[in-house]
Design a protein around this motif. Structure first.
Motif, PDB file in Angstrom:
ATOM      1  N   TYR A  13      -2.217   2.198   1.366  1.00 51.05           N
ATOM      2  CA  TYR A  13      -3.004   3.330   0.881  1.00 51.05           C
ATOM      3  C   TYR A  13      -3.805   3.036  -0.379  1.00 51.05           C
ATOM      4  O   TYR A  13      -4.491   3.913  -0.894  1.00 51.05           O
ATOM      5  N   PHE A  14      -3.725   1.790  -0.864  1.00 51.06           N
ATOM      6  CA  PHE A  14      -4.563   1.394  -1.998  1.00 51.06           C
ATOM      7  C   PHE A  14      -5.316   0.105  -1.667  1.00 51.06           C
ATOM      8  O   PHE A  14      -6.509   0.132  -1.422  1.00 51.06           O
ATOM      9  N   PHE A  15      -4.607  -1.033  -1.623  1.00 53.52           N
ATOM     10  CA  PHE A  15      -5.281  -2.309  -1.435  1.00 53.52           C
ATOM     11  C   PHE A  15      -6.014  -2.407  -0.100  1.00 53.52           C
ATOM     12  O   PHE A  15      -7.090  -3.005  -0.031  1.00 53.52           O
ATOM     13  N   GLY A  16      -5.484  -1.821   0.944  1.00 54.41           N
ATOM     14  CA  GLY A  16      -6.168  -1.813   2.231  1.00 54.41           C
ATOM     15  C   GLY A  16      -7.527  -1.128   2.154  1.00 54.41           C
ATOM     16  O   GLY A  16      -8.492  -1.557   2.799  1.00 54.41           O
ATOM     17  N   TYR A  17      -7.615  -0.096   1.361  1.00 47.42           N
ATOM     18  CA  TYR A  17      -8.890   0.621   1.175  1.00 47.42           C
ATOM     19  C   TYR A  17      -9.805  -0.135   0.223  1.00 47.42           C
ATOM     20  O   TYR A  17     -11.015  -0.212   0.448  1.00 47.42           O
ATOM     21  N   ILE A  18      -9.240  -0.705  -0.833  1.00 47.19           N
ATOM     22  CA  ILE A  18     -10.024  -1.494  -1.791  1.00 47.19           C
ATOM     23  C   ILE A  18     -10.691  -2.658  -1.059  1.00 47.19           C
ATOM     24  O   ILE A  18     -11.862  -2.952  -1.277  1.00 47.19           O
ATOM     25  N   ASP A  19      -9.931  -3.308  -0.171  1.00 51.43           N
ATOM     26  CA  ASP A  19     -10.472  -4.437   0.593  1.00 51.43           C
ATOM     27  C   ASP A  19     -11.659  -4.034   1.461  1.00 51.43           C
ATOM     28  O   ASP A  19     -12.494  -4.862   1.791  1.00 51.43           O
ATOM     29  N   ARG A  20     -11.751  -2.773   1.819  1.00 48.27           N
ATOM     30  CA  ARG A  20     -12.867  -2.281   2.631  1.00 48.27           C
ATOM     31  C   ARG A  20     -13.992  -1.707   1.769  1.00 48.27           C
ATOM     32  O   ARG A  20     -14.927  -1.102   2.289  1.00 48.27           O
ATOM     33  N   GLY A  21     -13.882  -1.862   0.446  1.00 42.91           N
ATOM     34  CA  GLY A  21     -14.951  -1.435  -0.445  1.00 42.91           C
ATOM     35  C   GLY A  21     -14.850  -0.006  -0.956  1.00 42.91           C
ATOM     36  O   GLY A  21     -15.780   0.494  -1.575  1.00 42.91           O
ATOM     37  N   VAL A  22     -13.730   0.657  -0.722  1.00 47.08           N
ATOM     38  CA  VAL A  22     -13.535   2.021  -1.209  1.00 47.08           C
ATOM     39  C   VAL A  22     -13.173   1.960  -2.694  1.00 47.08           C
ATOM     40  O   VAL A  22     -12.386   1.107  -3.110  1.00 47.08           O
ATOM     41  N   GLY A  23     -13.743   2.847  -3.484  1.00 51.00           N
ATOM     42  CA  GLY A  23     -13.434   2.898  -4.909  1.00 51.00           C
ATOM     43  C   GLY A  23     -11.987   3.312  -5.140  1.00 51.00           C
ATOM     44  O   GLY A  23     -11.411   4.089  -4.365  1.00 51.00           O
ATOM     45  N   ALA A  24     -11.394   2.817  -6.194  1.00 54.35           N
ATOM     46  CA  ALA A  24      -9.979   3.082  -6.482  1.00 54.35           C
ATOM     47  C   ALA A  24      -9.653   4.572  -6.509  1.00 54.35           C
ATOM     48  O   ALA A  24      -8.643   5.000  -5.946  1.00 54.35           O
ATOM     49  N   ASP A  25     -10.517   5.358  -7.130  1.00 52.28           N
ATOM     50  CA  ASP A  25     -10.265   6.799  -7.227  1.00 52.28           C
ATOM     51  C   ASP A  25     -10.414   7.521  -5.896  1.00 52.28           C
ATOM     52  O   ASP A  25     -10.021   8.682  -5.780  1.00 52.28           O
ATOM     53  N   GLU A  26     -10.998   6.847  -4.909  1.00 49.62           N
ATOM     54  CA  GLU A  26     -11.211   7.456  -3.601  1.00 49.62           C
ATOM     55  C   GLU A  26     -10.163   7.031  -2.571  1.00 49.62           C
ATOM     56  O   GLU A  26     -10.214   7.467  -1.426  1.00 49.62           O
ATOM     57  N   THR A  27      -9.225   6.182  -2.967  1.00 51.51           N
ATOM     58  CA  THR A  27      -8.169   5.750  -2.048  1.00 51.51           C
ATOM     59  C   THR A  27      -7.148   6.864  -1.865  1.00 51.51           C
ATOM     60  O   THR A  27      -6.994   7.723  -2.743  1.00 51.51           O
ATOM     61  N   PRO A  28      -6.438   6.860  -0.745  1.00 48.83           N
ATOM     62  CA  PRO A  28      -5.386   7.868  -0.561  1.00 48.83           C
ATOM     63  C   PRO A  28      -4.357   7.871  -1.692  1.00 48.83           C
ATOM     64  O   PRO A  28      -3.824   8.923  -2.032  1.00 48.83           O
ATOM     65  N   LEU A  29      -4.110   6.702  -2.292  1.00 43.72           N
ATOM     66  CA  LEU A  29      -3.144   6.651  -3.385  1.00 43.72           C
ATOM     67  C   LEU A  29      -3.547   7.580  -4.522  1.00 43.72           C
ATOM     68  O   LEU A  29      -2.693   8.211  -5.148  1.00 43.72           O
ATOM     69  N   PHE A  30      -4.843   7.687  -4.796  1.00 41.04           N
ATOM     70  CA  PHE A  30      -5.280   8.517  -5.913  1.00 41.04           C
ATOM     71  C   PHE A  30      -5.840   9.872  -5.511  1.00 41.04           C
ATOM     72  O   PHE A  30      -5.867  10.784  -6.336  1.00 41.04           O
ATOM     73  N   ALA A  54       9.265  10.633  -1.613  1.00 40.06           N
ATOM     74  CA  ALA A  54       7.924  10.121  -1.331  1.00 40.06           C
ATOM     75  C   ALA A  54       7.034  10.273  -2.555  1.00 40.06           C
ATOM     76  O   ALA A  54       6.297   9.343  -2.909  1.00 40.06           O
ATOM     77  N   GLU A  55       7.102  11.412  -3.217  1.00 37.71           N
ATOM     78  CA  GLU A  55       6.303  11.633  -4.425  1.00 37.71           C
ATOM     79  C   GLU A  55       6.688  10.641  -5.515  1.00 37.71           C
ATOM     80  O   GLU A  55       5.815  10.121  -6.225  1.00 37.71           O
ATOM     81  N   GLU A  56       7.973  10.349  -5.650  1.00 37.40           N
ATOM     82  CA  GLU A  56       8.421   9.376  -6.643  1.00 37.40           C
ATOM     83  C   GLU A  56       7.874   7.982  -6.326  1.00 37.40           C
ATOM     84  O   GLU A  56       7.448   7.256  -7.228  1.00 37.40           O
ATOM     85  N   ALA A  57       7.873   7.610  -5.051  1.00 36.29           N
ATOM     86  CA  ALA A  57       7.340   6.306  -4.652  1.00 36.29           C
ATOM     87  C   ALA A  57       5.835   6.237  -4.907  1.00 36.29           C
ATOM     88  O   ALA A  57       5.321   5.207  -5.350  1.00 36.29           O
ATOM     89  N   ILE A  58       5.134   7.322  -4.646  1.00 37.58           N
ATOM     90  CA  ILE A  58       3.696   7.376  -4.909  1.00 37.58           C
ATOM     91  C   ILE A  58       3.430   7.260  -6.403  1.00 37.58           C
ATOM     92  O   ILE A  58       2.549   6.510  -6.833  1.00 37.58           O
ATOM     93  N   ASP A  59       4.198   7.975  -7.216  1.00 37.57           N
ATOM     94  CA  ASP A  59       4.042   7.896  -8.669  1.00 37.57           C
ATOM     95  C   ASP A  59       4.273   6.466  -9.167  1.00 37.57           C
ATOM     96  O   ASP A  59       3.513   5.965 -10.007  1.00 37.57           O
ATOM     97  N   LEU A  60       5.287   5.788  -8.628  1.00 35.68           N
ATOM     98  CA  LEU A  60       5.576   4.419  -9.011  1.00 35.68           C
ATOM     99  C   LEU A  60       4.410   3.506  -8.645  1.00 35.68           C
ATOM    100  O   LEU A  60       3.987   2.669  -9.442  1.00 35.68           O
ATOM    101  N   ALA A  61       3.870   3.675  -7.445  1.00 39.55           N
ATOM    102  CA  ALA A  61       2.726   2.858  -7.014  1.00 39.55           C
ATOM    103  C   ALA A  61       1.510   3.114  -7.905  1.00 39.55           C
ATOM    104  O   ALA A  61       0.807   2.174  -8.279  1.00 39.55           O
TER     105      ALA A  61
END
Length: 67
Positions: A13-30, A54-61
């Protein structure tokens, strides 16, 4: 797949999107959304954990990416 949700969250939900050119703030992680669903719900379903865990894991990521 790694059994630790936060690693999968980072990879999927972060690096997979970054690799496709999506901005960090636009990834599902954020945006905390995945296909019109809250990311925490999607992660909880995927790992069969509580939404709170799940929320705790997302916060950690999110914190790990911010470092």
């Amino acid at each position: 797949m790694n059994s630790d949700p936060h690693y999968t969250i980072l990879e999927t939900y972060f690096f997979g999107y970054i690799d496709r050119g999506v901005g960090a703030d636009e990834t599902p992680l954020f945006t905390c959304r995945l296909d019109e669903r809250p990311l925490a719900v999607a992660v909880a379903d995927e790992f069969q954990i509580s939404p709170t865990s799940a929320e705790e894991a997302i916060d950690l990521a999110q914190r790990e990416v911010a470092l």
